[in-house]
Motif scaffolding. Structure first.
Motif, mmCIF file in Angstrom:
data_model
loop_
_atom_site.group_PDB
_atom_site.id
_atom_site.type_symbol
_atom_site.label_atom_id
_atom_site.label_comp_id
_atom_site.label_asym_id
_atom_site.label_seq_id
_atom_site.Cartn_x
_atom_site.Cartn_y
_atom_site.Cartn_z
ATOM 1 N N MET A 160 32.720 71.453 -27.950
ATOM 2 C CA MET A 160 31.802 72.498 -28.375
ATOM 3 C C MET A 160 32.302 73.156 -29.653
ATOM 4 S SD MET A 160 30.326 75.416 -25.980
ATOM 5 C CE MET A 160 29.668 76.874 -26.600
ATOM 6 N N ASN A 161 33.421 73.820 -29.612
ATOM 7 C CA ASN A 161 33.970 74.500 -30.771
ATOM 8 C C ASN A 161 35.273 73.812 -31.147
ATOM 9 O OD1 ASN A 161 34.624 76.243 -32.749
ATOM 10 N ND2 ASN A 161 34.625 78.083 -31.483
ATOM 11 N N PHE A 175 31.928 80.263 -28.655
ATOM 12 C CA PHE A 175 30.559 80.531 -28.253
ATOM 13 C C PHE A 175 30.307 79.913 -26.883
ATOM 14 C CE2 PHE A 175 30.261 80.842 -32.868
ATOM 15 C CZ PHE A 175 29.551 82.019 -33.000
ATOM 16 N N ASP A 176 29.519 80.595 -26.071
ATOM 17 C CA ASP A 176 29.134 80.064 -24.769
ATOM 18 C C ASP A 176 27.925 79.147 -24.878
ATOM 19 O OD1 ASP A 176 31.139 81.568 -23.635
ATOM 20 O OD2 ASP A 176 29.817 83.271 -23.231
ATOM 21 N N ASP A 177 27.229 79.218 -25.988
ATOM 22 C CA ASP A 177 25.983 78.488 -26.156
ATOM 23 C C ASP A 177 26.033 77.720 -27.476
ATOM 24 O OD1 ASP A 177 23.393 77.595 -25.962
ATOM 25 O OD2 ASP A 177 22.473 79.532 -26.407
ATOM 26 N N ASP A 178 25.633 76.443 -27.441
ATOM 27 C CA ASP A 178 25.623 75.636 -28.664
ATOM 28 C C ASP A 178 24.628 76.181 -29.683
ATOM 29 O OD1 ASP A 178 27.555 73.891 -27.770
ATOM 30 O OD2 ASP A 178 26.115 72.480 -26.897
ATOM 31 N N ALA A 179 23.511 76.734 -29.221
ATOM 32 C CA ALA A 179 22.505 77.277 -30.136
ATOM 33 C C ALA A 179 23.063 78.470 -30.909
ATOM 34 C CB ALA A 179 21.258 77.687 -29.364
ATOM 35 N N HIS A 180 23.829 79.322 -30.238
ATOM 36 C CA HIS A 180 24.443 80.463 -30.940
ATOM 37 C C HIS A 180 25.440 79.977 -31.974
ATOM 38 C CE1 HIS A 180 23.394 83.170 -27.341
ATOM 39 N NE2 HIS A 180 22.571 83.429 -28.335
ATOM 40 N N GLU A 181 26.206 78.950 -31.642
ATOM 41 C CA GLU A 181 27.181 78.425 -32.591
ATOM 42 C C GLU A 181 26.485 77.811 -33.802
ATOM 43 O OE1 GLU A 181 31.029 75.461 -32.851
ATOM 44 O OE2 GLU A 181 29.964 75.666 -30.967
ATOM 45 N N ARG A 182 25.408 77.070 -33.595
ATOM 46 C CA ARG A 182 24.673 76.479 -34.720
ATOM 47 C C ARG A 182 24.090 77.577 -35.608
ATOM 48 N NH1 ARG A 182 22.940 72.955 -30.654
ATOM 49 N NH2 ARG A 182 21.001 74.122 -30.439
ATOM 50 N N GLU A 183 23.590 78.624 -35.005
ATOM 51 C CA GLU A 183 23.028 79.741 -35.773
ATOM 52 C C GLU A 183 24.118 80.416 -36.608
ATOM 53 O OE1 GLU A 183 19.667 81.817 -36.952
ATOM 54 O OE2 GLU A 183 19.789 80.107 -35.606
#
Length: 159
Positions: free
Chosen positions: A1-2, A12-20
């Motif tokens: 993930m990270n 980040f707990d969420d891949d979408a938050h990391e991409r953002e």
């Protein structure tokens, strides 16, 4: 993930938050390096615009003719018409107030004999010293209100 080791990227707990977050960082880096945003997607261009706006210094003070500009804007704006009592919301509010008044009268008529004597015992007797002070207070408040209304009548309505 990270899996980033050279950048201090939070976990980040969420891949979408990391991409953002990565899109925001990429846009800030591209703006800092003044690269052409034409190759970016729409989200990247919005983030570049935001980064550019955040980099600009805030104005130190208002312009010298700020009051004159504001007065010109206000004068150019169309005048608002006062709200009349004929609107639908006003009619509903009036109907609700009437319904509540009728309900209050009905409750007092039905249950007043049970609890009204309790309130009567709270009132001071007619010859008590407190009664005179309460009447004096009511007179002062009434006189102040009447003098204020008279003063408004003499000076005319203020905007």
């Amino acid at each position: 993930m990270n899996q980033h080791t050279d950048d201090p990227i939070p976990a980040f707990d969420d891949d979408a938050h990391e991409r953002e977050w990565l899109a925001q960082e990429r846009a800030m880096r591209r703006e800092r390096l003044q690269l052409d945003p034409a190759s970016d997607d729409a989200r990247g261009r919005r983030y570049c615009l935001l980064a550019r706006a955040l980099r600009e210094p805030l104005p130190e003070a208002l312009p010298a003719d700020f009051a004159q500009q504001l007065a010109a804007r206000v004068a150019a704006a169309p005048a608002r018409q006062p709200v009349t009592g004929g609107s639908f919301e006003s009619a509903l509010t009036l109907a609700l107030a009437i319904a509540l008044a009728i309900a209050a009268v009905a409750v007092v008529a039905m249950y007043g004999r049970a609890w009204l004597p309790s309130f009567v015992t709270l009132l001071p007797t007619p010859h008590a010293p407190a009664t005179r002070w309460l009447l004096t207070l009511a007179g002062c408040l009434g006189a102040s209100w009447l003098l204020g209304r008279w003063q408004q009548h003499i000076d005319g309505p203020t905007a």
